[in-house]
Write a protein that holds these residues in place. Structure first.
Motif, short mmCIF file in Angstrom:
data_model
loop_
_atom_site.label_atom_id
_atom_site.label_comp_id
_atom_site.label_asym_id
_atom_site.label_seq_id
_atom_site.Cartn_x
_atom_site.Cartn_y
_atom_site.Cartn_z
N ALA A 189 2.19 13.79 1.05
CA ALA A 189 1.77 13.03 1.74
C ALA A 189 1.36 13.40 3.34
O ALA A 189 0.29 13.55 4.01
CB ALA A 189 2.12 11.36 2.30
N THR A 190 2.62 13.94 4.09
CA THR A 190 2.39 14.61 5.40
C THR A 190 1.61 15.75 5.41
O THR A 190 0.81 15.91 6.37
CB THR A 190 3.85 14.73 5.84
OG1 THR A 190 4.76 13.80 5.58
CG2 THR A 190 3.73 15.29 7.36
N GLY A 191 1.71 16.40 4.45
CA GLY A 191 0.91 17.73 4.41
C GLY A 191 -0.58 17.55 4.16
O GLY A 191 -1.41 17.97 4.84
N ARG A 192 -0.70 16.28 3.60
CA ARG A 192 -1.98 15.94 3.12
C ARG A 192 -3.05 15.32 4.36
O ARG A 192 -3.87 15.68 4.81
CB ARG A 192 -2.25 15.00 2.02
CG ARG A 192 -3.76 14.43 1.84
CD ARG A 192 -3.38 13.50 0.53
NE ARG A 192 -3.21 14.38 -0.87
CZ ARG A 192 -4.20 14.96 -1.58
NH1 ARG A 192 -5.71 14.92 -1.36
NH2 ARG A 192 -3.89 15.58 -2.71
N GLY A 193 -2.02 14.52 5.04
CA GLY A 193 -2.41 14.13 6.51
C GLY A 193 -2.72 15.10 7.40
O GLY A 193 -3.66 14.98 8.32
N VAL A 194 -2.07 16.18 7.34
CA VAL A 194 -2.33 17.45 8.39
C VAL A 194 -3.63 17.97 7.89
O VAL A 194 -4.41 18.27 8.56
CB VAL A 194 -1.16 18.36 8.13
CG1 VAL A 194 -1.59 19.61 8.85
CG2 VAL A 194 0.15 18.01 8.64
N MET A 195 -3.73 18.08 6.69
CA MET A 195 -5.14 18.86 6.04
C MET A 195 -6.18 18.01 6.48
O MET A 195 -7.47 18.51 7.00
CB MET A 195 -5.04 18.91 4.54
CG MET A 195 -6.41 19.29 3.85
SD MET A 195 -7.69 18.12 3.67
CE MET A 195 -6.80 17.52 2.01
N ILE A 196 -6.13 16.33 6.41
CA ILE A 196 -7.11 15.57 6.80
C ILE A 196 -7.49 15.48 8.10
O ILE A 196 -8.59 15.91 8.54
CB ILE A 196 -6.82 13.99 6.52
CG1 ILE A 196 -6.83 14.04 4.86
CG2 ILE A 196 -7.66 13.22 6.86
CD1 ILE A 196 -5.89 12.98 4.07
N THR A 197 -6.51 15.90 8.91
CA THR A 197 -6.66 15.89 10.55
C THR A 197 -7.39 17.08 10.78
O THR A 197 -8.27 17.24 11.70
CB THR A 197 -5.38 15.79 11.20
OG1 THR A 197 -4.63 14.51 10.67
CG2 THR A 197 -5.54 15.87 12.61
N ALA A 198 -6.89 18.25 10.41
CA ALA A 198 -7.62 19.54 10.40
C ALA A 198 -9.05 19.82 10.17
O ALA A 198 -9.88 20.07 10.83
CB ALA A 198 -6.68 20.60 9.74
N MET A 199 -9.35 19.02 8.98
CA MET A 199 -10.73 19.19 8.56
C MET A 199 -11.49 18.11 9.34
O MET A 199 -12.77 18.33 9.82
CB MET A 199 -10.71 18.38 7.08
CG MET A 199 -9.96 19.39 6.13
SD MET A 199 -10.48 21.21 5.89
CE MET A 199 -12.22 20.90 5.21
N ALA A 345 -1.21 14.00 13.71
CA ALA A 345 -1.40 15.01 12.69
C ALA A 345 -0.68 14.67 11.65
O ALA A 345 -1.17 15.01 10.56
CB ALA A 345 -1.40 16.38 13.42
N ASN A 346 0.77 14.40 11.94
CA ASN A 346 1.88 14.33 11.01
C ASN A 346 2.23 12.95 10.49
O ASN A 346 2.96 12.61 9.86
CB ASN A 346 2.86 15.17 11.07
CG ASN A 346 3.68 14.57 12.27
OD1 ASN A 346 3.77 13.49 12.41
ND2 ASN A 346 4.64 15.30 12.80
N ALA A 347 1.14 12.07 10.83
CA ALA A 347 1.50 10.56 10.48
C ALA A 347 1.42 10.17 9.05
O ALA A 347 1.60 9.16 8.66
CB ALA A 347 0.52 9.54 11.41
N GLY A 348 0.86 11.16 8.43
CA GLY A 348 0.44 10.92 6.62
C GLY A 348 1.78 10.31 5.98
O GLY A 348 1.58 9.65 5.10
#
Length: 420
Positions: A189-199, A345-348
């Motif tokens: 989830a944290t990594g996915r949240g980072v990806m969503i934010t970066a996108m 960014a890391n709130a996922g």
């Protein structure tokens, strides 16, 4: 010469700066400068050889203004109370930015887990749980994994808490194994949240993923998931690093292959990766790599006044907590480098932890697609709110994120004035 880094002072400086820029009076946010509770405990453990070692543990509750306290537990040899206080404050801000009904907390044990056997780690975890028992609970304070802790650790905490209560309490922790009440989608989830934010950032700036080169510092749970998910979106991951050093390939690394290599055998690090056409680099070289996007996903205080001037990436998405010092932030701003802050960014991870807690207290089980859909909705909404403040107030993304959080916290304080 850069002053000695103090994580909590660093966090307070950012908080005060944002409050000042937003026009708040000191009285409106003064309570946020102080954690509500700080608990320091001794954690005695019978070692495998029969000797007894005593470790120092902490649990800090920064704020319960918007709901139960929430935050991870880390096992690290360099942990101290100042670091834990800072991490708890960042959790308060993170939950407010994401607009989930939690306050912030954090816990730690000062230990090098690599030096302990599996049995010793289990006994350490159970004893630490018993020592912080008065503070934690599904209605009060809900721990989660952090550095050097994982789903198994959370399972042990849940089991210890449940044994002492006399009945099963899955909602006392999040990030536990799915088999005992964990949520699908939580581990990445944290990594996915980072990806969503970066996108979202790339979308705003008109950047094409396939033309974007990225470097990820830290290849633990968060960094590896973020790198893998970004690669699947077409981003070229040119550099990766862990505690042993890094690897670089100008044409892009096969992240899935690197993850499989590391996972195949316990004790493997990136220094051992010699497959494909990779060049071995240092962590310092990774931070200063010639890429468009830099994702620090290791520990705090990685980007400092000493290296901020050498960073070549134009965009930084903070996957770690507090990776950038206040002094470095000023240098990056001056150089026109956009930083998407950690609390956004890391709130996922905490968002899906919230979903797990909701499932536990309602005795429900959501499908992974549902978890990921809700996560994306919350992350995109939070990014949009912060981006709007950033543009309207002409401030950095970090200041905008803190302003967003402060508005919610100060409004909550208005409806929950100081007792008695």
């Amino acid at each position: 010469m850069e002053k000695k880094y103090n994580a909590y002072e660093n966090a307070l400086e950012v908080l005060r700066g944002a409050a000042e820029q937003a026009g708040y009076k000191h009285d409106e946010y003064v309570t946020l400068e102080y954690p509500e509770r700080e608990l320091k405990v001794s954690v005695p453990v019978v070692m495998d050889d029969g000797s007894v070692q005593v470790f120092e543990g902490y649990r800090v509750q920064h704020s319960s203004l918007r709901g139960p306290c929430k935050g991870g537990i880390r096992f690290h040899k360099d942990s101290d109370i100042e670091e834990v206080k800072a991490l708890a404050l960042w959790m308060t801000m993170k939950c407010a930015v994401a607009n989930i009904p939690y306050g912030g907390a954090k816990g730690a044990v000062k230990v090098d887990p690599a030096k302990l056997s599996r049995g010793e780690l289990q006994r350490l975890t159970r004893r630490y749980t018993a020592m912080v028992l008065p503070l934690i609970g599904p209605e009060k304070d809900i721990p989660a994994p952090d550095v050097n802790t994982n789903a198994e650790t959370m399972g042990l905490i849940m089991d210890t808490y449940s044994m002492l209560k006399g009945y099963t309490v899955p909602g006392v922790v999040t990030g536990k194994p799915v088999e005992i009440g964990g949520s699908l989608g939580r581990s990445e989830a944290t990594g996915r949240g980072v990806m969503i934010t970066a996108m979202q950032l790339m979308k705003k700036l008109g950047m094409q993923p396939e033309n974007t080169r990225a470097a990820v510092q830290g290849f633990g749970n968060v960094g590896s998931a973020a790198a893998d998910l970004l690669a699947k979106q077409g981003v070229k991951i040119c550099a990766l690093s862990d505690v042993s050093g890094g690897i670089y390939c100008a044409d892009g690394l096969d992240v899935s292959k690197v993850r499989a290599f590391i996972a195949a055998e316990k004790g493997r690090f990136l220094k051992d990766y010699t497959i494909d056409d990779v060049r071995h680099i240092t962590n310092e070289e990774l931070l200063e790599a010639d890429v468009d996007l830099l994702i620090p996903a290791a520990l705090e205080n990685q980007i400092t006044a000493e290296n901020a001037g050498k960073i070549r990436a134009k965009y930084i998405v903070e996957a770690a907590n507090g990776p950038t010092s206040v002094e470095a932030d000023a240098i990056l701003t001056q150089r026109g480098i956009t930083v998407v802050p950690d609390i956004l960014a890391n709130a996922g991870g905490v968002v899906v932890s919230y979903f797990e807690w909701v499932q536990n207290i309602q005795s429900l089980m959501w499908e992974e697609k549902e978890v990921n859909r809700h996560l994306k909705e919350i992350m995109v909404r939070a990014f949009e709110e912060v981006w709007t403040i950033c543009k309207e107030k002409q401030v950095t993304m970090r200041m905008a994120a803190y302003m967003s959080a402060l508005k919610r916290l100060i409004t909550a304080k208005h409806f929950r004035p100081i007792f008695p």
